[in-house]
Design a protein around this motif. Structure first.
Motif, mmCIF file in Angstrom:
data_model
loop_
_atom_site.group_PDB
_atom_site.id
_atom_site.type_symbol
_atom_site.label_atom_id
_atom_site.label_comp_id
_atom_site.label_asym_id
_atom_site.label_seq_id
_atom_site.Cartn_x
_atom_site.Cartn_y
_atom_site.Cartn_z
ATOM 1 N N THR A 141 -75.816 35.574 -9.801
ATOM 2 C CA THR A 141 -75.961 36.641 -8.809
ATOM 3 C C THR A 141 -76.532 37.904 -9.442
ATOM 4 O O THR A 141 -76.210 38.247 -10.582
ATOM 5 C CB THR A 141 -74.627 36.949 -8.112
ATOM 6 N N ALA A 201 -74.619 32.146 7.693
ATOM 7 C CA ALA A 201 -75.281 32.225 6.387
ATOM 8 C C ALA A 201 -76.275 33.379 6.373
ATOM 9 O O ALA A 201 -76.318 34.180 5.430
ATOM 10 C CB ALA A 201 -75.978 30.910 6.077
ATOM 11 N N LEU A 202 -77.060 33.494 7.436
ATOM 12 C CA LEU A 202 -78.058 34.575 7.501
ATOM 13 C C LEU A 202 -77.370 35.932 7.508
ATOM 14 O O LEU A 202 -77.848 36.898 6.927
ATOM 15 C CB LEU A 202 -78.942 34.410 8.745
ATOM 16 N N LEU A 256 -76.389 36.712 4.000
ATOM 17 C CA LEU A 256 -77.560 37.055 3.193
ATOM 18 C C LEU A 256 -78.067 38.448 3.533
ATOM 19 O O LEU A 256 -78.550 39.175 2.674
ATOM 20 C CB LEU A 256 -78.660 36.010 3.397
ATOM 21 N N SER A 257 -77.941 38.826 4.804
ATOM 22 C CA SER A 257 -78.416 40.155 5.187
ATOM 23 C C SER A 257 -77.429 41.233 4.742
ATOM 24 O O SER A 257 -77.737 42.413 4.762
ATOM 25 C CB SER A 257 -78.642 40.239 6.693
ATOM 26 N N ASP A 315 -76.347 37.051 -2.437
ATOM 27 C CA ASP A 315 -77.522 36.312 -2.897
ATOM 28 C C ASP A 315 -77.199 34.909 -3.401
ATOM 29 O O ASP A 315 -78.102 34.152 -3.749
ATOM 30 C CB ASP A 315 -78.328 37.123 -3.934
ATOM 31 N N ILE A 369 -74.719 31.787 -1.878
ATOM 32 C CA ILE A 369 -73.767 31.467 -0.814
ATOM 33 C C ILE A 369 -73.374 29.994 -0.884
ATOM 34 O O ILE A 369 -74.066 29.177 -1.477
ATOM 35 C CB ILE A 369 -74.329 31.783 0.596
ATOM 36 N N ALA A 382 -80.468 29.483 3.020
ATOM 37 C CA ALA A 382 -80.702 30.130 1.730
ATOM 38 C C ALA A 382 -82.116 29.832 1.229
ATOM 39 O O ALA A 382 -82.797 30.712 0.690
ATOM 40 C CB ALA A 382 -79.668 29.663 0.708
ATOM 41 N N GLN A 389 -84.607 32.009 2.921
ATOM 42 C CA GLN A 389 -84.544 33.427 2.546
ATOM 43 C C GLN A 389 -84.807 33.626 1.050
ATOM 44 O O GLN A 389 -84.685 34.748 0.549
ATOM 45 C CB GLN A 389 -83.172 34.006 2.887
ATOM 46 N N LYS A 402 -82.919 32.651 -1.421
ATOM 47 C CA LYS A 402 -81.689 32.936 -2.157
ATOM 48 C C LYS A 402 -81.091 31.612 -2.656
ATOM 49 O O LYS A 402 -81.652 30.553 -2.430
ATOM 50 C CB LYS A 402 -80.688 33.658 -1.239
ATOM 51 N N ALA A 433 -77.861 28.731 -3.089
ATOM 52 C CA ALA A 433 -76.718 28.173 -2.360
ATOM 53 C C ALA A 433 -76.170 26.967 -3.113
ATOM 54 O O ALA A 433 -76.864 26.365 -3.930
ATOM 55 C CB ALA A 433 -77.137 27.756 -0.949
ATOM 56 N N ALA A 443 -83.274 26.483 -3.549
ATOM 57 C CA ALA A 443 -82.030 27.226 -3.346
ATOM 58 C C ALA A 443 -80.814 26.503 -3.919
ATOM 59 O O ALA A 443 -79.885 27.130 -4.416
ATOM 60 C CB ALA A 443 -81.826 27.467 -1.856
#
Lengths: 310, 355
Positions: free
Chosen positions: B145, B199-200, B203-204, B208, B210, B223, B226, B228, B230, B244
């Motif tokens: 992270t 999840a979104l 992330l928002s 970073d 999940i 993820a 985006q 990021k 996961a 991801a």
């Protein structure tokens, strides 16, 4: 920072409400003609798998959406044959259609369960999308979101401003009168039912192609039932369907944000999860509490079979 | 007259034996699944175990998927016992009372229930120490992270899920004391749309890395979209998010199934409670993503070896909960009873327990 959270909430709200709007508006048209089709969940499931499979095989999103629409329409055609031609019970047939669609889609979709589709890019409308806070949610969405708004406009115009819409409503109010002045009641009901099925199919395709994008059995997860309930609580008024769908999506999304933020709240998350349902029902019941408007808007012949005498 | 009857019966038995091929009918083992097998997830892992069982022991198996956790489950279980299945594996928590009820009628059948807490004369329990894998993924999350915010999409606040959440943050904090964890409950085991939305949302809100304790692959896909990271759960979910997906906590039931069925066939099986982890080969991590640096991989290797050897407990003291209360003092490990009653968050979780 604060405004970016608001923007994400609004954005997610509109996305979450979109399948409900498309499906519920389709059902609204069908119900206005007097046909109650409880099979939305099944039609959406079929639309979802057809949309996913065709998009996956052809690589074309639009063929996928068309395929989803066709699958939903085909399901509702089956329904229409049973209830309109064979005079079957609408409630029982609709429930059967739901079960059939959910099961059949799982069967057809078996080999697609491990596949995924690329995420579909949003369409940014120049300038408008740059407006702070509301720009992104309103003007940088995927194509089907814009479609749902166009559909809303078209249905309002059709039902309240066009002659065929008037005929359709007449058929729903009093099929025998409509028949006696020469309108083909059964054919109109067929068309309205198939339109409802086609929209349910698009709603399903939105879930599997645009929203998640994946196919798994049971992925519609009750949204078909919510759409049917929305039509009733919105007392068959398109604008209220729109309000209800966004309210539902909004409360759902907002409660997720509240949970994620770590705010100190002493509300069980189970209650938060039921909040979208509660809020939508309460608000729609309040705005629809006038008995006269309910009676005015509810199609009188809803759910009743009609057999033209000779 | 009676002799003739006996001969007739014997002939019939011989005929039946001949019909089944080997003289001794192959034993059948029944599996009851709560969801469709699909391509990843809880039931998929059980089905992998079933296939391994068939291959290694030569028994025949049959399964019924998508069985609701209600009276239907009892019917399915009873049907399996009635037709003479040697062992019936009921693989979801909600089958517990039904399996127990049927086990009282069919004393010759062995019943095994996964993730429950009730045993019977001929009904055993099995569960896996999922939290061991969660701790390891937590360590990776803590290292990977950049925002120091991790996210967790969870289904229902039962001890099994709480163990996963707490092991995850404990692992993360063991390497990164600044890490914090946000949890969103979706109150559903399976709703891909809602899981993705949750999840979104995470992330928002700056998360970073999940993960999730629900049944679909939507979180990993979100993820991936985006950009990021996961972790998968239940199964290796790498193909749903090749970039991801860092790794996944996977469950391996096969060895246990083979062992149980062999014991039943040998007549040595006794209903017991098996709670297996790394040591028993019931938990493993999926292949690690290339993005994970070598030093982190080495750390994971050491921890895995320690878990296998029983040298390390993910909930080794000091275990301190969110309010600062010490649950387990330094030098001690959390007991199984404590694990099974976990209903609080540990330090590092910023969300509040839904109550």
């Amino acid at each position: 920072m604060e405004s970016s959270i608001l923007t994400s909430i609004l954005f997610a709200t509109i996305v979450a409400g979109t399948p409900l709007i498309i499906v519920a508006l389709g059902q609204l048209v069908a119900e206005k003609s007097g046909v109650l089709n409880l099979g939305a969940e099944g039609m959406m499931s079929m639309g979802a798998i057809a949309g996913f499979a065709i998009t996956f095989e052809t690589g074309s999103v639009w063929l996928g959406v068309l395929g989803g629409m066709a699958a939903g329409a085909l399901m509702s055609y089956l329904f229409a044959v049973v209830v309109l031609t064979l005079m079957g019970n609408q409630v029982a047939t609709g429930l059967a259609l739901s079960i059939l669609g959910v099961g059949l889609s799982a069967f057809i979709g078996k080999s697609y369960e491990s596949e995924i589709l690329p995420t579909i890019e949003a369409i940014r409308i120049p300038l408008l999308a740059d407006i702070p806070i509301i720009g992104e949610p309103l003007f940088a969405q995927q194509s089907l979101v814009y479609f749902s708004w166009a559909l809303f406009g078209a249905i309002v115009w059709f039902l309240y401003r066009s002659r065929p819409g008037l005929v359709l409503r007449a058929v729903g109010e009093s099929p025998s009168s409509a028949h006696s002045i020469g309108y083909p009641v059964i054919r109109i009901r067929y068309l309205a039912t198939i339109f409802g099925g086609a929209m349910a199919g698009i709603g399903g395709a939105f879930l599997s192609v645009f929203y998640t994008p994946l196919w798994v059995e049971g992925m519609v997860a009750g949204r078909g039932w919510i759409a049917i309930a929305l039509v009733v609580f919105a007392t068959w008024r398109p604008f209220r369907v729109l309000v209800g769908a966004y309210l539902f999506g909004g409360v759902m999304v907002a409660q997720l944000f509240v949970q994620g933020s770590g705010l100190e709240i002493n509300i069980p998350s189970q209650f938060l999860s039921s909040l979208p349902y509660l809020a939508t029902i309460i608000v729609l019941v309040i705005i629809s509490r006038d008995q006269n408007t309910v009676r005015l808007n509810a199609p009188v012949s809803l759910g009743q079979p009609y057999r033209p005498d000779a | 007259m009676t002799l003739k009857k006996i001969i007739n019966k014997l002939a019939l038995i011989a005929l039946l034996g001949a019909m089944t091929g080997t003289g001794m009918a192959a034993d059948n083992v029944g599996f009851v699944y709560v969801s469709p097998i699909g391509d990843a997830g809880w039931t998929y892992q059980h089905d992998l175990g079933r296939l391994q069982l068939e291959k290694e022991t030569g028994v025949t198996t049959s399964f019924v998927e998508n069985v609701p956790e209600g009276p239907d489950a009892e019917r399915v279980i009873r049907e399996m016992a009635k037709r003479g299945d040697k062992v019936v594996f009921a693989t979801s928590f909600g089958f517990m009372n039904y399996a127990l009820k049927v086990s009282k009628t069919f004393r010759k059948t062995a019943f095994v229930h996964a993730t429950g807490y009730k045993m019977g004369k001929n009904m055993g329990l099995v569960n896996a120490r999922f939290y061991e894998g969660r701790y390891l993924t937590g360590v990776i999350a803590g290292e990977m992270t950049k925002s120091n915010v991790l996210g967790y999409v969870a289904a229902f606040p039962i001890p099994e899920v709480m163990q996963g959440i707490n092991a995850f943050i404990k692992g993360a904090r063991s390497v990164n004391p600044k890490a914090e964890l946000r949890v969103i409950w979706v109150n559903s085991w399976f709703d891909p749309g809602k899981e993705r939305q949750a999840a979104l949302t995470l992330l928002s809100q700056e998360a970073d890395v999940i993960t999730h304790h629900t049944d679909s692959t939507a979180v990993v896909q979100a993820a991936e979209d985006q950009g990021k990271y996961a972790f998968g759960y239940h199964s290796d979910m790498a193909k749903y998010g090749p970039k991801a997906h860092l790794t996944a906590t996977t469950h391996l039931w096969g060895d246990y199934y083979v062992k149980t069925v062999k014991e039943v066939q040998a007549g040595t099986w006794k209903p017991g409670s098996v709670w297996g982890g790394y040591k028993e080969g019931m938990i493993a991590l999926a292949p690690l993503n290339e993005a994970i640096p070598a030093d982190v991989r080495a750390k994971i290797k050491v921890l895995e070896a320690d878990l296998v050897a029983g040298r390390f407990h993910p909930f080794a003291g000091p275990v301190i909960d969110q309010s600062g209360k010490t649950i387990v003092p330094a030098g001690q490990d959390m007991t199984d009873d404590q694990l099974n009653q976990m209903n609080y968050y540990l330090q590092g979780v910023v969300s509040k327990v839904p109550n």
